[in-house]
Design an enzyme around this catalytic site. Structure first.
Site, PDB file in Angstrom:
ATOM      1  N   ASP A 271      -3.890   6.253  -1.805  1.00 19.64           N
ATOM      2  CA  ASP A 271      -2.427   6.186  -1.834  1.00 19.64           C
ATOM      3  C   ASP A 271      -1.953   6.278  -3.279  1.00 19.64           C
ATOM      4  O   ASP A 271      -2.416   5.525  -4.129  1.00 19.64           O
ATOM      5  CB  ASP A 271      -1.922   4.847  -1.259  1.00 19.64           C
ATOM      6  CG  ASP A 271      -1.904   4.832   0.254  1.00 19.64           C
ATOM      7  OD1 ASP A 271      -1.859   5.922   0.861  1.00 19.64           O
ATOM      8  OD2 ASP A 271      -1.925   3.726   0.819  1.00 19.64           O
TER       9      ASP A 271
ATOM     10  N   ASP B  82      -5.485   2.304  -3.899  1.00 18.20           N
ATOM     11  CA  ASP B  82      -4.047   2.408  -4.165  1.00 18.20           C
ATOM     12  C   ASP B  82      -3.780   2.501  -5.664  1.00 18.20           C
ATOM     13  O   ASP B  82      -4.308   1.708  -6.439  1.00 18.20           O
ATOM     14  CB  ASP B  82      -3.327   1.168  -3.620  1.00 18.20           C
ATOM     15  CG  ASP B  82      -3.635   0.920  -2.151  1.00 18.20           C
ATOM     16  OD1 ASP B  82      -3.065   1.608  -1.308  1.00 18.20           O
ATOM     17  OD2 ASP B  82      -4.470   0.031  -1.861  1.00 18.20           O
TER      18      ASP B  82
ATOM     19  N   ASP C 224      -8.824   1.800   1.569  1.00 16.59           N
ATOM     20  CA  ASP C 224      -8.330   2.921   0.772  1.00 16.59           C
ATOM     21  C   ASP C 224      -8.306   2.494  -0.691  1.00 16.59           C
ATOM     22  O   ASP C 224      -8.740   1.384  -1.022  1.00 16.59           O
ATOM     23  CB  ASP C 224      -6.920   3.354   1.232  1.00 16.59           C
ATOM     24  CG  ASP C 224      -5.855   2.293   0.918  1.00 16.59           C
ATOM     25  OD1 ASP C 224      -6.201   1.213   0.406  1.00 16.59           O
ATOM     26  OD2 ASP C 224      -4.669   2.560   1.177  1.00 16.59           O
TER      27      ASP C 224
HETATM   28  P1  GTP Z   1      -7.176  -2.532   1.980  1.00 19.76           P
HETATM   29  O1  GTP Z   1      -6.654  -1.214   1.541  1.00 19.76           O
HETATM   30  O2  GTP Z   1      -7.371  -2.591   3.449  1.00 19.76           O
HETATM   31  O3  GTP Z   1      -8.383  -2.946   1.237  1.00 19.76           O
HETATM   32  O4  GTP Z   1      -6.085  -3.649   1.659  1.00 19.76           O
HETATM   33  P2  GTP Z   1      -4.784  -3.509   0.788  1.00 19.76           P
HETATM   34  O5  GTP Z   1      -4.288  -4.884   0.531  1.00 19.76           O
HETATM   35  O6  GTP Z   1      -5.016  -2.641  -0.388  1.00 19.76           O
HETATM   36  O7  GTP Z   1      -3.788  -2.840   1.823  1.00 19.76           O
HETATM   37  P3  GTP Z   1      -2.933  -1.500   1.745  1.00 19.76           P
HETATM   38  O8  GTP Z   1      -3.632  -0.436   0.994  1.00 19.76           O
HETATM   39  O9  GTP Z   1      -2.567  -1.182   3.158  1.00 19.76           O
HETATM   40  O10 GTP Z   1      -1.611  -1.905   1.013  1.00 19.76           O
HETATM   41  C1  GTP Z   1      -1.564  -2.296  -0.335  1.00 19.76           C
HETATM   42  C2  GTP Z   1      -0.230  -2.862  -0.657  1.00 19.76           C
HETATM   43  O11 GTP Z   1       0.767  -1.857  -0.562  1.00 19.76           O
HETATM   44  C3  GTP Z   1       0.198  -3.976   0.282  1.00 19.76           C
HETATM   45  O12 GTP Z   1       0.755  -5.007  -0.480  1.00 19.76           O
HETATM   46  C4  GTP Z   1       1.276  -3.391   1.136  1.00 19.76           C
HETATM   47  O13 GTP Z   1       2.251  -4.340   1.453  1.00 19.76           O
HETATM   48  C5  GTP Z   1       1.831  -2.323   0.233  1.00 19.76           C
HETATM   49  N1  GTP Z   1       2.339  -1.213   1.024  1.00 19.76           N
HETATM   50  C6  GTP Z   1       1.666  -0.450   1.891  1.00 19.76           C
HETATM   51  N2  GTP Z   1       2.479   0.475   2.441  1.00 19.76           N
HETATM   52  C7  GTP Z   1       3.688   0.300   1.884  1.00 19.76           C
HETATM   53  C8  GTP Z   1       4.945   0.958   2.021  1.00 19.76           C
HETATM   54  O14 GTP Z   1       5.107   1.900   2.801  1.00 19.76           O
HETATM   55  N3  GTP Z   1       5.966   0.526   1.226  1.00 19.76           N
HETATM   56  C9  GTP Z   1       5.802  -0.506   0.365  1.00 19.76           C
HETATM   57  N4  GTP Z   1       6.842  -0.883  -0.379  1.00 19.76           N
HETATM   58  N5  GTP Z   1       4.648  -1.153   0.218  1.00 19.76           N
HETATM   59  C10 GTP Z   1       3.598  -0.763   0.974  1.00 19.76           C
HETATM   60 MN    MN Z   2      -5.469  -0.600  -0.126  1.00 24.10          MN
HETATM   61 MN    MN Z   3      -2.826   1.684   0.826  1.00 25.69          MN
END
Ligand code: GTP
Ligand code: MN
Ligand code: MN
Length: 404
Positions: free
Chosen positions: A328, A206, A204
């Protein structure tokens, strides 16, 4: 033959947040095996086992050279009996028998397919499997009631399981920036998650949104979402108030203005090909409504029509001018921005380890909102990630080295 004396012995600190973990991985054969077992444990709601395998994988990922012998692992932290068994198997046989049998198992395959649907977690997938649903076809035939997220997830299954590229992330970043500029001037957008850590692809994209004037960010998310929706950029969105009081990882005492965090899980409709060019907004709006051009043809019979229609559908599918991408969005007040950036940059294990370090080693509670010192009984303010690491007594680790 390499003698034991010639084999490098590694010295690695035990918390992942004390280590510099780049994208380089000299032991992907081992980390792949351990990560798969971690994933399998998580898919089966065995969180303890999942974390143990994640820690072991992260440790192997942090080693500066390739491991060739078990003797090199002597004295290393994070490696439990089970992980060591898996590593030994891979080193001696090239593969781990446990990993191979997991990959082949009907249950693992079904859990992967079903949780590959946006909006479907391990619990839902498990329930479906118990009802005999192992794949998307069986799910569609079953007549299961799906919620809005799951319907969207199923509809865009292939797109959402296709890795997002950095170019696509940048293109979406421009759209999000335009959205916030349109609804509140001075708002800032920061790319977080894996792309901030320098990853080349992600599941995704972020983003964290804030405004330099405290309080101005209140009510920003619904406006941003409404703008994106009006421009046709959203295929799905669900905005939730980040109920900080209820979250497991929040500090013992929430600060006064913490209920302001808002999060939006969304699916963007991203116009294809545009990410390589510098985007002209008008052009982009124009393109997204443009349809596949139908060849002008003379049709005489039903059969010809049928053929033509089939060709047309195939043509339309291969020329699909947009794709679905998970995005996100999080809005943070500027006073919490440093904590939010740190908390949303990841990796997930790095975050988990930071919080464990804070609690176990420093008697502090860290969240994406704040850092609370339980000894001094007060919040520690910070305007940068560097300050937060300093409070925690940790060497600063830049995002590109948080790939634990
Ligand atoms: P990919 O998206 O798979 O490439 O990896 P990513 O590291 O970007 O993972 P992800 O998008 O799932 O999460 C990004 C960051 O947001 C991570 O550090 C998570 O711990 C954090 N995160 C995800 N969901 C939540 C949540 O509901 N609350 C909080 N506080 N942090 C979150
Ligand atoms: Mn991500
Ligand atoms: Mn995410």
């Amino acid at each position: 033959q390499i003698s034991e004396a010639e084999v490098a012995l590694f010295s690695v600190p035990s918390y992942a947040c004390q280590r510099r973990t780049t994208r380089d991985n000299h032991n992907s054969n081992l980390t792949d095996a351990l990560s798969l077992l971690a994933e399998n444990a998580e898919l089966n709601n065995e969180d303890g086992r999942g974390v143990a395998f994640r820690r072991a994988a992260a440790l192997m990922k942090a080693l500066p050279t390739q491991v060739i012998s078990m003797s090199q692992l002597r004295g290393l932290p994070c490696l439990g009996e089970h992980s060591l068994r898996v590593i030994k198997d891979v080193l001696e046989n090239g593969v781990s028998s446990e990993v191979e049998s997991t990959k082949q198992s009907k249950r693992y395959k079904a859990l992967k397919i079903l949780t590959g649907i946006f909006g479907v977690g391990a619990k839902t997938a498990d329930r479906w499997i118990r009802e005999g649903i192992y794949n998307l076809e069986q799910l569609r035939d079953s007549g299961q009631t799906l919620n809005r997220a799951q319907k969207s997830g199923l509809e865009h299954y292939d797109d959402l399981n296709e890795p997002v590229t950095k170019a696509e992330a940048d293109a979406i970043g421009e759209i999000v920036q335009k959205a916030v500029d349109s609804v509140l001037t001075g708002s800032q957008v920061a790319l977080t998650g894996g792309f901030r850590r320098g990853k080349l692809t992600g599941h995704d994209v972020d983003f964290l949104i804030t405004h330099p004037e405290e309080g101005k960010e209140v009510g920003l998310m619904p406006k941003v979402v409404a703008w994106l929706e009006s421009q046709g950029f959203l295929l799905y969105q669900k905005t939730t108030r980040n109920s900080y009081l209820e979250s497991k990882d929040g500090p013992a005492r929430p600060a006064s203005n913490m209920d302001r965090f808002e999060r939006c899980f969304s699916i963007f409709k991203l116009t294809k090909g545009k990410e390589q060019e510098s985007t002209q907004p008008e052009e982009q709006n124009d393109l997204k409504t443009k349809d596949v051009l139908r060849p002008h043809m003379q049709v005489d019979t039903d059969q010809q029509l049928c053929e033509l229609s089939k060709n047309y559908q195939m043509e339309a599918a291969s020329h699909k001018i947009w794709r679905a991408v998970r995005v996100d969005l999080v809005v943070s007040p500027i006073s919490q921005f440093a904590f939010a950036v740190l908390g949303w940059t990841g990796s997930k294990l790095f975050e988990r380890e930071l919080r464990r370090w804070a609690g176990h080693e420093k008697n502090m509670s860290l969240s994406s909102h704040a850092l609370f010192d339980n000894t001094q009984n007060k919040y520690l303010r910070a305007t940068s990630e560097e300050e937060i690491f300093a409070y925690l007594g940790l060497e600063y680790i830049p995002p590109s080295e948080r790939n634990a």
